[in-house]
Design a protein around this motif. Structure first.
Motif, mmCIF file in Angstrom:
data_model
loop_
_atom_site.group_PDB
_atom_site.id
_atom_site.type_symbol
_atom_site.label_atom_id
_atom_site.label_comp_id
_atom_site.label_asym_id
_atom_site.label_seq_id
_atom_site.Cartn_x
_atom_site.Cartn_y
_atom_site.Cartn_z
ATOM 1 N N ARG A 146 -0.298 -2.722 0.605
ATOM 2 C CA ARG A 146 -0.095 -1.515 1.291
ATOM 3 C C ARG A 146 0.986 -0.663 0.603
ATOM 4 N N SER A 147 1.022 0.429 0.849
ATOM 5 C CA SER A 147 1.946 1.336 0.038
ATOM 6 C C SER A 147 3.156 1.452 1.254
ATOM 7 N N LEU A 148 4.445 1.236 0.553
ATOM 8 C CA LEU A 148 5.607 1.358 1.064
ATOM 9 C C LEU A 148 6.170 2.443 1.632
ATOM 10 N N THR A 149 6.673 2.575 2.661
ATOM 11 C CA THR A 149 7.246 3.731 3.276
ATOM 12 C C THR A 149 8.637 4.123 2.811
ATOM 13 N N THR A 150 9.368 5.145 2.724
ATOM 14 C CA THR A 150 10.690 5.548 2.297
ATOM 15 C C THR A 150 11.596 4.621 2.865
ATOM 16 N N ASP A 151 11.513 4.322 4.159
ATOM 17 C CA ASP A 151 12.552 3.513 4.824
ATOM 18 C C ASP A 151 12.366 2.092 4.197
ATOM 19 N N PHE A 188 6.674 1.123 -9.978
ATOM 20 C CA PHE A 188 7.274 2.071 -9.653
ATOM 21 C C PHE A 188 7.162 3.096 -10.787
ATOM 22 N N LEU A 189 7.516 2.707 -11.916
ATOM 23 C CA LEU A 189 7.717 3.316 -13.253
ATOM 24 C C LEU A 189 6.418 3.967 -13.643
ATOM 25 N N ARG A 190 5.335 3.217 -13.423
ATOM 26 C CA ARG A 190 3.823 3.769 -13.943
ATOM 27 C C ARG A 190 2.805 4.465 -13.215
ATOM 28 N N THR A 191 2.310 5.441 -13.867
ATOM 29 C CA THR A 191 1.455 6.290 -13.169
ATOM 30 C C THR A 191 0.240 5.466 -12.983
ATOM 31 N N THR A 192 -0.200 4.366 -13.276
ATOM 32 C CA THR A 192 -1.304 3.516 -13.239
ATOM 33 C C THR A 192 -1.183 2.683 -11.790
ATOM 34 N N SER A 193 0.075 2.303 -11.317
ATOM 35 C CA SER A 193 0.352 1.688 -10.210
ATOM 36 C C SER A 193 1.088 2.775 -9.099
ATOM 37 N N ASN A 194 1.393 3.593 -9.468
ATOM 38 C CA ASN A 194 2.183 4.787 -8.825
ATOM 39 C C ASN A 194 1.668 5.888 -8.477
ATOM 40 N N VAL A 195 0.938 6.258 -7.444
ATOM 41 C CA VAL A 195 0.344 7.653 -7.399
ATOM 42 C C VAL A 195 0.959 8.450 -6.026
ATOM 43 N N ARG A 196 2.103 8.048 -5.683
ATOM 44 C CA ARG A 196 2.864 8.575 -4.545
ATOM 45 C C ARG A 196 3.148 10.005 -4.785
ATOM 46 N N THR A 197 3.289 11.052 -3.692
ATOM 47 C CA THR A 197 3.625 12.192 -3.873
ATOM 48 C C THR A 197 4.815 12.582 -3.218
ATOM 49 N N ASP A 198 5.655 11.734 -3.027
ATOM 50 C CA ASP A 198 7.276 11.980 -2.432
ATOM 51 C C ASP A 198 7.979 12.004 -3.494
ATOM 52 N N GLU A 199 9.223 11.500 -3.274
ATOM 53 C CA GLU A 199 10.521 11.778 -3.921
ATOM 54 C C GLU A 199 10.360 10.614 -5.066
ATOM 55 N N TYR A 200 9.609 9.636 -4.750
ATOM 56 C CA TYR A 200 9.440 8.384 -5.601
ATOM 57 C C TYR A 200 8.089 8.415 -6.487
ATOM 58 N N GLY A 201 7.221 9.209 -6.578
ATOM 59 C CA GLY A 201 6.270 9.238 -7.340
ATOM 60 C C GLY A 201 6.166 10.821 -7.933
ATOM 61 N N GLY A 202 5.017 10.753 -8.898
ATOM 62 C CA GLY A 202 4.681 12.188 -9.768
ATOM 63 C C GLY A 202 5.794 12.107 -11.011
#
Length: 375
Positions: A146-151, A188-202
């Protein structure tokens, strides 16, 4: 092997040579509690002739676990267990850093009360992990996270900080932050595992943010001279083949250069037909980071000596050779024959295939050798 034999300074430590023992998961922590024992202390003490030992990956929290029988650094019992290890290594004149680990999505629901593991995004790794089922170790597919929340991200950063403090309390000389091989920071570093749209993705800046926050938190607690970080930009297994990863990793390196940590550890793929680290990347990495560079990945003494001579590394980490050859540096120096390890005893079990490989000159066992769990 003149370059391998040359002394070097790493942080506040003067090393006698350039041969590092790489981190290797061996899955022999006592149960319940994932606690290091005298058996682990004997294993590491036998290998204390390495210029630096980087411990097996050690989870920073119960949430960070993804393999059976791996040790932690989040409980008092674990800290006490690691004290056996660090004292044994120091008594033999060695130096040891703890590798801090959160596996992220490289885990299974059975470690988390039936709930899914966590990751930057709800994307499965497509990988398999080693777990014990009914007393038998087996490889099973990972559970979709599941995707982590910012908290929650902030809470994990704090877990890293606490684990680093625990490492020093346990007697480690420093820590290595594991940001490689498809685990949480790498995810978190890779676009293939991180598709977040907040301050930790993109953007690159956003994908680097979590790793940078972890490094700063750890350094604020134990000091930059006691911190290293492991990266693996060319390793694409586990659905990690991000086309932007080299520039992203170098952006993280820019940050750790500003912070002033002791070393960057470049993990290279070591299997047949694996991607090769380009000379261009090695040059850019050297230009971006002024601390020590450690490389690891299937090196022989000859190839290690060559990369040191070329200036693309300062130290070389060896993994598998240290398993069956606990005094590997001495064997290199004396050109003694090398023993082969038993692949069936790599994970789990007791002293067989762990502490029973004979050195050229025996090292005494540490106390009463403990038994790893078989449950």
């Amino acid at each position: 092997m003149e370059h391998l034999k040359t002394p070097i300074r790493l942080g506040s430590h003067q090393l006698a040579h350039r041969i590092v023992m790489a981190p290797m998961t061996r899955a022999r922590a006592a149960q319940p509690g994932n606690i290091p024992t005298a058996l682990n202390a004997t294993y590491y003490a036998q290998r204390a002739s390495a210029a630096l030992i980087i411990s097996e990956a050690t989870q920073i929290s119960p949430q960070g676990q993804g393999y059976s029988f791996t040790p932690g650094l989040h409980s008092d019992d674990q800290v006490d267990g690691w004290r056996l290890v660090t004292k044994a290594v120091h008594d033999e004149g060695g130096l040891i850093f703890a590798q801090l680990w959160h596996v992220g999505r490289m885990s299974h629901a059975s470690f988390h009360g039936g709930y899914p593991p966590v990751g930057p995004s709800a994307l499965d790794s497509g990988a398999r992990i080693w777990i014990s089922q009914g007393g038998v170790g087996t490889m099973v597919p990972t559970t979709t996270p599941r995707s982590l929340t910012t908290d929650e991200i902030a809470a994990i950063t704090e877990d890293y900080r606490i684990a680093a403090a625990n490492a020093i309390r346990a007697g480690f000389d420093g820590v290595e932050i594991h940001a490689a091989n498809g685990y949480l920071i790498d995810q978190f570093l890779r676009t293939t595992s991180n598709v977040r749209t907040d301050e930790y993705g993109g953007s690159v800046e956003n994908r680097v943010r979590f790793g940078a926050e972890v490094v700063r938190a750890v350094v604020s607690t134990i000091g930059a001279e006691k911190v290293g970080i492991r990266i693996s930009p060319q390793i694409k297994a586990r659905n990690m083949g991000c086309p932007e990863i080299e520039d992203t990793v170098l952006s993280l390196v820019d940050t750790v250069e500003e912070i002033g940590i002791a070393y960057v550890h470049l993990a290279e793929a070591d299997w047949d037909d694996a991607p090769v680290i380009s000379t261009d990347f090695r040059v850019r990495l050297r230009q971006r980071f002024s601390g020590c560079l450690i490389v690891a990945g299937g090196y022989t003494p000859a190839s290690a000596n060559e990369i040191l001579a070329d200036g693309h590394a300062d130290l070389v980490a060896f993994g598998r050779p240290f398993i069956a050859n606990p005094d590997y540096p001495e064997r290199i120096d004396s050109q003694a024959p090398l023993a082969d390890f038993d692949a069936t005893t790599l994970y789990g079990g007791n002293e067989q295939g762990y502490t029973d490989y004979p050195p050229l000159r025996p090292v005494p066992a540490v106390g009463r050798v403990g038994q790893a769990a078989t449950a």
